[in-house]
Design an enzyme around this catalytic site. Structure first.
Site, PDB file in Angstrom:
ATOM      1  N   LEU A  64     -55.289 -44.229 -20.062  1.00 39.97           N
ATOM      2  CA  LEU A  64     -54.026 -43.705 -20.185  1.00 39.97           C
ATOM      3  C   LEU A  64     -52.857 -44.841 -20.033  1.00 39.97           C
ATOM      4  O   LEU A  64     -51.754 -44.464 -20.444  1.00 39.97           O
ATOM      5  CB  LEU A  64     -53.654 -42.946 -18.788  1.00 39.97           C
ATOM      6  CG  LEU A  64     -54.937 -41.727 -18.740  1.00 39.97           C
ATOM      7  CD1 LEU A  64     -54.214 -40.985 -17.357  1.00 39.97           C
ATOM      8  CD2 LEU A  64     -54.982 -40.831 -19.826  1.00 39.97           C
ATOM      9  N   TYR A 119     -44.144 -47.780 -32.479  1.00 44.70           N
ATOM     10  CA  TYR A 119     -44.943 -47.446 -31.518  1.00 44.70           C
ATOM     11  C   TYR A 119     -46.269 -46.902 -31.949  1.00 44.70           C
ATOM     12  O   TYR A 119     -47.293 -47.059 -31.483  1.00 44.70           O
ATOM     13  CB  TYR A 119     -44.125 -46.612 -30.469  1.00 44.70           C
ATOM     14  CG  TYR A 119     -44.841 -45.884 -29.327  1.00 44.70           C
ATOM     15  CD1 TYR A 119     -45.520 -46.446 -28.326  1.00 44.70           C
ATOM     16  CD2 TYR A 119     -44.993 -44.377 -29.532  1.00 44.70           C
ATOM     17  CE1 TYR A 119     -46.505 -45.854 -27.526  1.00 44.70           C
ATOM     18  CE2 TYR A 119     -45.617 -43.683 -28.506  1.00 44.70           C
ATOM     19  CZ  TYR A 119     -46.324 -44.269 -27.606  1.00 44.70           C
ATOM     20  OH  TYR A 119     -47.202 -43.839 -26.654  1.00 44.70           O
ATOM     21  N   ASN A 148     -44.826 -34.239 -27.193  1.00 46.35           N
ATOM     22  CA  ASN A 148     -44.013 -34.235 -25.872  1.00 46.35           C
ATOM     23  C   ASN A 148     -44.592 -33.619 -24.564  1.00 46.35           C
ATOM     24  O   ASN A 148     -44.778 -32.679 -24.917  1.00 46.35           O
ATOM     25  CB  ASN A 148     -42.587 -33.684 -26.246  1.00 46.35           C
ATOM     26  CG  ASN A 148     -41.981 -34.291 -27.627  1.00 46.35           C
ATOM     27  OD1 ASN A 148     -41.268 -35.230 -27.501  1.00 46.35           O
ATOM     28  ND2 ASN A 148     -42.199 -33.594 -28.645  1.00 46.35           N
ATOM     29  N   PRO A 297     -31.177  -2.438  17.821  1.00 47.15           N
ATOM     30  CA  PRO A 297     -31.751  -1.580  18.425  1.00 47.15           C
ATOM     31  C   PRO A 297     -31.177  -0.157  18.208  1.00 47.15           C
ATOM     32  O   PRO A 297     -29.972   0.045  18.656  1.00 47.15           O
ATOM     33  CB  PRO A 297     -31.922  -2.059  20.025  1.00 47.15           C
ATOM     34  CG  PRO A 297     -31.589  -3.648  19.846  1.00 47.15           C
ATOM     35  CD  PRO A 297     -31.024  -3.777  18.686  1.00 47.15           C
ATOM     36  N   GLY A 298     -32.092   0.752  18.146  1.00 47.65           N
ATOM     37  CA  GLY A 298     -31.530   2.286  18.068  1.00 47.65           C
ATOM     38  C   GLY A 298     -30.707   2.809  16.732  1.00 47.65           C
ATOM     39  O   GLY A 298     -30.414   3.768  16.815  1.00 47.65           O
TER      40      GLY A 298
END
Length: 386
Positions: A64, A119, A148, A297-298
């Site tokens: 690589l 390149y 890409n 609660p409740g």
């Protein structure tokens, strides 16, 4: 199997190394056909003398290493041709005919906009060295011309527009697109690594003399830019993009990997009153929304019904009871729910429903999914006692 990776510290090398280490350490069992004994990681800061040992012991080589943006154009030859020659000569020295994979580039075609690519010329020369080596030694050679590439750990402002766009937008900086109509072929890093696993297993995908990653995405630069630029606003609104589109899903995962530490956390808007709170957590374009409801609660919440909206309730903390009644009928369906036993209870269209916290002292917490995101202009919610 002993595996040599040159360019191990690069974008592809890091991802491939991490995947192979997961296999080596028994964390990834999706490739039982692959056994990783030793990983030989070679990069620019590795002792050059180690290459001799690595080439003697390797059972597979992922080559690589390469140069794509040098300050001195002569480095193209040094990094992409000369080092490849050195690698192959060292394998010859030890009569090691193990498979060798080469990471090349679409620019090596030297066609179209790549016709004058220095390149590309250097990568093409590296390919020819490997093909000639394969003929002389009978070693299996695998040459991939990558288009890409994108994904986590890719270096921005280097050789990936996706990485640059992700980095900039994740840091609230603008991006620049000169020609949105430019056509791109994109390969996601996880798809590439999966193909590398196939290569290791002896089943690479081939098209003629070259090997290919079978999963790629052809799109435009404008689509990529627009998609990535939308992510910050979507996240701020609690919206997850359409992940049913494979490319969008991969771009979103990539974008998230570029978020700086200070942006990992964001606040949600809690709607609180004397009964508790209700907070939207996630919204989607086509799969509704997820919310968290806290009942004191409740307290009883709900006592309303919907024409088409439907919901799923999961009590994750506390004890409660859910009541449902079909409009126009008297029968009431009652379901006891508890955070000690996670269950899904469907809230049906045309049924008025309520949820009551049975505790006198503890809050009850309910995870709620609705099939559509709440629209204050069309709430589809109508008060009606159960």
């Amino acid at each position: 199997m002993n595996i040599l990776i040159t360019g191990a510290a690069g974008f592809v090398g890091r991802n491939l190394t991490a995947a192979l280490q997961n296999i080596q350490q028994g964390k990834d069992r999706t490739h039982p056909e692959i056994q990783v004994d030793a990983l030989y990681l070679y990069d620019v800061d590795t002792d050059p003398a180690l290459l001799d040992t690595y080439c003697r012991e390797a059972d597979f080589v992922f080559h690589l290493a390469g140069v794509n943006r040098p300050t001195n154009p002569a480095d193209f030859t040094t990094g992409n041709v000369d080092f490849t020659q050195r690698l192959l000569d060292t394998l010859r020295k030890h009569n090691n005919t193990c498979p060798v994979m080469l990471s090349s580039s679409a620019q090596a075609s030297l066609q179209g906009r790549f016709a004058n690519s220095v390149y590309g010329v250097s990568k093409k020369a590296g390919e020819e060295l490997l093909f000639q080596y394969g003929k002389e030694s009978a070693a299996p050679v695998l040459v991939y011309r990558f288009p890409n590439l994108f994904g986590k750990w890719c270096r921005p402002h280097y050789n990936s527009a996706v990485a640059t766009f992700c980095h900039l937008t994740a840091h609230d900086q603008p991006i620049q697109v000169n020609d949105p109509s430019v056509v791109l072929e994109l390969v996601y890093i996880d798809d590439l690594v999966e193909e590398m696993m196939q290569a290791l297993a002896g089943t690479p995908h081939r098209e003629g003399a070259y090997c290919v990653v079978p999963v790629s995405h052809t799109t435009t630069l404008g689509f990529v830019a627009d998609t990535i630029c939308a992510f910050p606003q979507q996240r701020a609104a609690g919206l997850v993009p359409d992940l049913g589109e494979p490319l969008v899903k991969k771009l979103y995962s990539t974008w998230l990997s570029y978020l700086p530490a200070e942006r990992l956390v964001y606040d949600l808007q809690m709607h609180t009153d004397e009964r508790g709170s209700f907070t939207e957590c996630l919204r989607t374009p086509d799969r509704g929304q997820i919310s968290v409801n806290v009942s004191k609660p409740g307290i009883t919440k709900g006592n309303h019904w919907h024409h088409s909206k439907n919901e799923k309730f999961i009590v994750v903390k506390g004890e409660g009871i859910i009541h449902l009644r079909k409009l126009g009928e008297d029968e009431v369906i009652s379901v006891r729910v508890s955070g000690d036993r996670l269950q899904v209870v469907d809230m049906l269209p045309g049924y008025t429903h309520s949820i009551e916290n049975l505790s006198d002292t503890e809050d009850m917490v309910t995870l709620m999914w609705a099939n559509e995101c709440f629209d204050p202009e069309k709430p589809d919610t109508f008060a009606e006692p159960v």
